[in-house]
Enzyme design. Structure first.
Site, mmCIF file in Angstrom:
data_model
loop_
_atom_site.group_PDB
_atom_site.id
_atom_site.type_symbol
_atom_site.label_atom_id
_atom_site.label_comp_id
_atom_site.label_asym_id
_atom_site.label_seq_id
_atom_site.Cartn_x
_atom_site.Cartn_y
_atom_site.Cartn_z
ATOM 1 N N LYS A 65 -5.026 -3.007 -10.219
ATOM 2 C CA LYS A 65 -4.357 -4.251 -9.878
ATOM 3 C C LYS A 65 -4.627 -4.972 -8.764
ATOM 4 C CE LYS A 65 -0.042 -2.161 -12.043
ATOM 5 N NZ LYS A 65 1.195 -1.519 -11.831
ATOM 6 N N LYS A 78 -12.004 2.658 -9.933
ATOM 7 C CA LYS A 78 -10.940 2.687 -10.854
ATOM 8 C C LYS A 78 -10.763 1.106 -11.327
ATOM 9 C CE LYS A 78 -6.847 3.652 -9.729
ATOM 10 N NZ LYS A 78 -5.633 4.197 -9.322
ATOM 11 N N LYS A 120 -4.049 4.210 0.044
ATOM 12 C CA LYS A 120 -3.038 2.864 -0.046
ATOM 13 C C LYS A 120 -2.890 2.583 1.442
ATOM 14 C CE LYS A 120 -1.216 2.567 -4.629
ATOM 15 N NZ LYS A 120 0.348 2.307 -5.285
#
Ligand code: TYM
Length: 343
Positions: free
Chosen positions: A207, A204, A112
């Site tokens: 969002k 994966k 992230k």
């Protein structure tokens, strides 16, 4: 005594991975004889910048997804994290228990934060410590999550163990059992613990993927669901007749896993029906199943979102009930740590 806790971030684009890996399983946990707490983790959301004008809507949307999926707010406790101050309080104490070396190993932070790590928020770094506080403020014993949270739950266990150990004398002196904090059991499983992108079976479903075709959003209507499944990446072979034949075929494995999870079946059971089938046939069946299961959920979410006052009342009620559990834990923790308390 079993106590179940889990959380979902209100960061937009709730998708099929969130549903099959987490929310659907939260609903199943309600059948167990355990108190369940399901939290919209707004404090976690702001570790990456969130537009204040949108955040409230995102919090209500996750709450709506919980309710639409079948979480009963009378039986389970549904709330948002920022309304219960014990999460942030315990997180600070755990910041002083967790070690830098432990956090340095967290792969999600590395993902992230990206290349510009110096510019990541301190909150993003401390994120897993807050997660440990979420769980342990209730001394939760079981945490249903998708596979991507495994490392964070290991950290939670390490923090609980180190606290129990560092303060063992004080824990005993205050009349608590040796394991003040439980060593929480992660519940990761089922055929969809890791739902992958529809565009790339090695990534994966997420969002934040810029391609909306990579995921099925819970608010997608029947047409959008059908279109995304039909466009999903596949390989040229027909389906194998057993799950073992899916290895090395990430896209096939993903679609069969999604089908199995939606159907409450195993991959082998799905393949006993579709082994040898071409993807065009299998995708047709998957569209039908996905629309049957997801379209009503999306419609119910939209209905609930249209009544924010009702959602806010559910959250306020949940927060009061959550705080009634967390406050005594924090009282005990402050005594154990050695703080002077109000009389
Ligand atoms: P979040 O908001 O990213 O995701 C919510 C839940 O969805 C699961 N999930 C998936 N499962 C299968 N396949 C996928 N592609 C997929 N993507 C997401 C996640 O594993 C998660 O269970 N840190 C957590 C939120 C959290 C939490 C907690 C969870 C905060 N405190 C305490 C449990 C206990 C998160 O970011 O989830």
């Amino acid at each position: 005594n079993e106590l179940v806790f889990s959380g979902v971030q209100p960061t937009g684009n709730l998708h099929l991975g969130n549903y099959l890996g987490a929310i659907k399983r939260f609903v199943e946990m309600q059948a167990r004889d355990a108190q369940c707490l399901y939290c919209v983790v707004d404090l976690h959301a702001i570790t990456l910048w969130q537009d204040p004008a949108e955040l409230k809507g995102q919090i209500r949307e996750v709450t709506a997804a919980f309710l639409a999926a079948g979480i009963d707010p009378a039986r389970s406790i549904v709330f948002n994290q920022s309304q219960v101050p014990q999460h942030a309080e315990l997180a600070w104490i755990f910041n002083c228990v967790a070690r830098l070396g432990w956090l340095n190993r967290m792969t999600q932070f590395k993902d992230k934060a990206g290349k510009d790590r110096e510019n990541a928020s301190v909150g993003l770094y401390a994120y897993p410590v807050l997660m440990a506080a979420d769980i342990l403020a209730y001394r939760a014993t079981h945490v249903p999550v998708g596979e991507d949270q495994k490392q964070h739950l290991e950290l939670t266990r390490d923090i609980a163990g180190k606290f129990n150990n560092d303060f063992s004398g004080s824990i005993a002196a205050h009349g608590h059992g040796e394991d003040f904090f439980p060593i929480t059991e992660p519940l990761i499983g089922g055929p969809a613990a890791r739902v992958m992108s529809l565009r790339d079976g090695t990534k994966k479903m997420s969002k934040s993927d810029p391609s909306d075709n990579s995921r099925i959003n819970l608010t997608d209507d029947a047409d959008a669901i059908a279109q995304k499944v039909r466009k999903a990446k596949t390989d040229p072979e027909p389906l194998p007749s057993e799950a073992a034949g899916l290895s090395g075929r990430p896209e096939a494995d993903n679609l069969v896993g999604i089908f199995a999870a939606l159907k409450d079946a195993t991959r082998d059971e799905v393949l006993s029906d579709y082994g040898g089938a071409q993807f065009s046939v299998f995708k047709g069946a998957l569209v039908e199943l996905a629309v049957e299961k997801l379209a009503p959920l999306g419609a119910e979410m939209k209905r609930l979102i249209a009544d924010p006052a009702h959602i806010d009342a559910v959250l306020a009620d949940g927060a009061a009930r959550a705080e009634a559990i967390a406050a005594p834990t924090l009282d005990a923790v402050k005594d154990i740590v050695g703080f002077v308390r109000k009389g």
